[in-house]
Design a protein around this motif. Sequence first.
Motif, PDB file in Angstrom:
ATOM      1  N   ASP A  23       0.814  -1.211   0.000  1.00 58.07           N
ATOM      2  CA  ASP A  23       0.000   0.000   0.000  1.00 58.07           C
ATOM      3  C   ASP A  23       0.851   1.266   0.000  1.00 58.07           C
ATOM      4  OD1 ASP A  23       1.001  -0.115   2.581  1.00 58.07           O
ATOM      5  OD2 ASP A  23      -0.911   0.364   3.561  1.00 58.07           O
ATOM      6  N   ASP A 219      -7.285   6.318  -7.560  1.00 55.89           N
ATOM      7  CA  ASP A 219      -8.566   5.799  -8.031  1.00 55.89           C
ATOM      8  C   ASP A 219      -9.284   5.089  -6.886  1.00 55.89           C
ATOM      9  OD1 ASP A 219      -7.320   3.307  -7.739  1.00 55.89           O
ATOM     10  OD2 ASP A 219      -6.982   3.043  -9.883  1.00 55.89           O
ATOM     11  N   LYS A 220     -10.444   4.539  -7.174  1.00 53.99           N
ATOM     12  CA  LYS A 220     -11.268   3.922  -6.148  1.00 53.99           C
ATOM     13  C   LYS A 220     -10.559   2.762  -5.458  1.00 53.99           C
ATOM     14  CE  LYS A 220     -15.770   1.700  -5.455  1.00 53.99           C
ATOM     15  NZ  LYS A 220     -17.017   1.233  -6.126  1.00 53.99           N
ATOM     16  N   LEU A 221      -9.882   1.931  -6.236  1.00 48.83           N
ATOM     17  CA  LEU A 221      -9.197   0.769  -5.665  1.00 48.83           C
ATOM     18  C   LEU A 221      -8.056   1.203  -4.745  1.00 48.83           C
ATOM     19  CD1 LEU A 221      -9.072  -1.666  -8.721  1.00 48.83           C
ATOM     20  CD2 LEU A 221     -10.584  -1.765  -6.725  1.00 48.83           C
ATOM     21  N   GLU A 224      -9.496   2.382  -1.496  1.00 45.91           N
ATOM     22  CA  GLU A 224      -9.962   1.258  -0.678  1.00 45.91           C
ATOM     23  C   GLU A 224      -8.804   0.597   0.054  1.00 45.91           C
ATOM     24  OE1 GLU A 224     -12.032  -1.267  -3.372  1.00 45.91           O
ATOM     25  OE2 GLU A 224     -13.851  -0.024  -3.407  1.00 45.91           O
ATOM     26  N   LYS A 225      -7.655   0.578  -0.582  1.00 47.01           N
ATOM     27  CA  LYS A 225      -6.485  -0.050   0.035  1.00 47.01           C
ATOM     28  C   LYS A 225      -5.818   0.891   1.042  1.00 47.01           C
ATOM     29  CE  LYS A 225      -4.181  -3.240  -1.802  1.00 47.01           C
ATOM     30  NZ  LYS A 225      -3.340  -4.166  -2.612  1.00 47.01           N
TER      31      LYS A 225
END
Length: 246
Positions: A23, A219-221, A224-225
């Motif tokens: 991450d 981005d969204k991913l 989320e991480k």
Amino acid sequence: MRQNIYDNLEFFNAYKMLRETDDNYNDLLEQPAMKRLLPDLTDKRVLDLGCGFGNNCMDFIKRGAKNVTGVDISQRMLRAAKHNHSHGGITYIHLPLEDLHILDGEYDFIYSSLCFHYIEDFDKLISDIYHLTSNGGTLLFSQEHPIATASSDSAGHYLSNTDGLPFAYCMNDYQYEGVRSIDWFVDGVIKYHRTMSTVMNTLCDNGFIIQSVVEPVPDKLALEKRNSLSKEFIKPCFLIIKAKKI
């Protein structure tokens, strides 16, 4: 002033551990944006400046590059690159970017990830790169964003609301270019601040045509991480520029 901080064992080990997490900012934010800007590398001669662990050198070979030359000031980085990303089409060279002028040949694509903010003489660096770039060739690089490097006392910080959520970023000394000393893994890591206009004008003054300027957002991913990446919508960490030699 040249500083080979990546051969400092304490710094190297801490940085290596950071890059091995899933991450980190490079893998979630900077690298995806860089890859979206890559040209077709089929049969291209590639030069990777500040090649580090050699990940991108191997990626360029997989994308069809004819050959790749990876350059880095750090012997520790190059040892890791040769161990983990060795290939017949890749040559690794131990060389400070301040000495690029001693390289021979021309390259169709010159790439650098998060390295240029360590170089004091940006004009010489870009001039050297221009002379190593073939006609029609491309330069793609990322660096720390000038907003992030601005504060001369490293006092740039976020302001938070009553819920503890950041809503603004404070900085100072943006127009005062020059050396910045920060504490990152170890004390006294040297970087250089220059304004956005200096970065872009230096490219143009040396003959490059700027094609793209990107201040990447997650981005969204990625969010989320690592939810803390939402701060990139307040203050960008990275600046990415793609330029061409006509």
